[in-house]
Scaffold this active site. Structure first.
Site, short mmCIF file in Angstrom:
data_model
loop_
_atom_site.label_atom_id
_atom_site.label_comp_id
_atom_site.label_asym_id
_atom_site.label_seq_id
_atom_site.Cartn_x
_atom_site.Cartn_y
_atom_site.Cartn_z
CD1 TRP A 92 24.76 -62.23 -10.65
CD2 TRP A 92 25.79 -59.99 -10.68
NE1 TRP A 92 23.86 -61.66 -11.51
CE2 TRP A 92 24.54 -60.28 -11.93
CE3 TRP A 92 26.50 -58.79 -10.68
CZ2 TRP A 92 24.49 -58.92 -12.39
CZ3 TRP A 92 26.02 -58.29 -11.33
CH2 TRP A 92 25.12 -57.86 -11.97
CB SER A 130 21.03 -76.63 -9.88
OG SER A 130 22.79 -76.93 -9.10
CG HIS A 151 25.00 -67.81 0.15
ND1 HIS A 151 26.35 -69.16 0.28
CD2 HIS A 151 24.40 -67.96 -1.07
CE1 HIS A 151 25.90 -69.73 -1.48
NE2 HIS A 151 24.78 -69.41 -1.56
CD GLU A 181 28.96 -70.01 -2.33
OE1 GLU A 181 29.08 -69.49 -2.77
OE2 GLU A 181 28.34 -70.98 -2.86
N GLY A 221 25.42 -75.15 -6.88
CA GLY A 221 26.51 -75.43 -7.67
C GLY A 221 26.56 -77.09 -8.31
CD GLU A 228 20.37 -70.69 -1.87
OE1 GLU A 228 20.65 -69.90 -2.51
OE2 GLU A 228 21.76 -70.35 -1.55
N GLY A 253 22.25 -68.53 -7.87
CA GLY A 253 23.78 -67.72 -8.50
C GLY A 253 24.66 -68.08 -10.00
N GLY A 254 24.50 -69.70 -10.32
CA GLY A 254 25.16 -69.81 -11.56
C GLY A 254 24.96 -69.34 -12.95
P1 PGA Z 1 23.68 -71.93 -7.48
O1 PGA Z 1 23.88 -71.32 -6.07
O2 PGA Z 1 22.31 -71.46 -8.32
O3 PGA Z 1 24.01 -71.73 -8.92
O4 PGA Z 1 23.17 -73.22 -7.15
C1 PGA Z 1 22.83 -70.28 -5.34
C2 PGA Z 1 23.36 -70.03 -4.47
O5 PGA Z 1 23.79 -70.32 -3.43
O6 PGA Z 1 22.58 -68.78 -3.64
#
Ligand code: PGA
Length: 251
Positions: free
Chosen positions: A10, A212, A95, A97, A173, A167, A233-234
């Site tokens: 999330w 995604s 992750h 990020e 995203g 990923e 994610g999203g």
């Molecule tokens: P996303 O993110 O599905 O929004 O692309 C995946 C994630 O970062 O775990």
């Protein structure tokens, strides 16, 4: 036999109200869903409330990060034991990020992986290449160095109680997904890297795809032989969409 895992990340989204509604939607929707393990990873501050809202529904709880120390003077940080105390069974580590925005190195990530396992939390280790790295044809080298750095530090046996998520950074995203064939190529390479260390552990290791994933593309990704579910994610912020992805993974 690897039971597919669909994990909702999330990220830093939600309010107490929206998180309550989302949890309720997911918990109600998983009733009767078999052949897939469903996991949600809310922001820290909502963990206990999400745990309570899940109740006895078959939804596992995870966190998005943890700190390496067991406790003490680490202002702002959260330990593995606190996550367990809040109802977590899983924790995401490394992750992209956090690697990119918060400077996490392979060394930090390996220590977080260990701290998780010392507390019986299952780490979900994220690996992935940037667009530049893919275009330079170094995808497998990047993935290999991220995976091997942790495997060298923790030992392959530790992966009997861990999950790895591939990923691609360019797919997170962005609405751009790796094709099932692109993802499968990396998943097969990851499994082969693990198999060099232990064929048995590699065969049982769950490899998730993230980037995604949506209800519309999940089934073709999950049909690939080395893709054992997804890190979402999203699309995990919408209960119906997330549940459709969970159904696509169910075997
Ligand atoms: P996303 O993110 O599905 O929004 O692309 C995946 C994630 O970062 O775990």
């Amino acid at each position: 036999m690897r039971t597919p895992l669909v994990a909702g990340n999330w990220k830093m989204n939600g309010t107490r109200a929206s998180v309550a509604a989302l949890t309720q939607g997911v918990a109600a929707g998983v009733a009767g869903l078999e052949g897939v393990e469903v996991l949600v990873c809310p922001p820290y501050v909502y963990l206990a409330e999400v745990a309570a809202a899940i109740g006895t529904a078959p939804v596992r709880l995870g966190a998005q990060d943890l700190y390496t120390a067991a406790g003490g003077a680490y202002t702002g940080e959260i330990s593995a034991a606190m996550l367990v105390d809040s109802g977590c069974a899983y924790v995401i580590v490394g992750h992209s990020e956090r690697r990119a925005l918060l400077g996490e190195t392979d060394g930090t990530i390996a220590r977080k992986f260990m701290a998780a396992q010392e507390n019986n939390l299952i780490p979900i280790l994220c690996v992935g290449e940037t667009l530049d790295e893919r275009q330079a044809d170094s995808t497998l080298a990047v993935i290999g160095s991220q995976f091997n750095a942790v495997a060298d530090a923790v030992g392959i046996e530790a992966f009997s109680q861990a999950v790895v998520a591939y990923e691609p950074v360019w797919a997170i995203g962005t609405g751009e997904t790796a094709s099932p064939e692109q993802a499968q190529e990396v998943h097969a390479a990851l499994r082969a890297m693990a198999a060099k260390r232990s064929a048995k552990i590699a065969a049982d290791l769950r490899l998730l795809y993230g980037g995604s994933v949506k209800a519309g593309n999940a089934a073709e990704l999950f049909a690939m032989p080395d893709i054992d579910g997804g890190l979402i994610g999203g699309a995990s912020l919408d209960a119906d969409e997330f549940l459709a992805i969970c159904r696509a993974a169910a075997v």
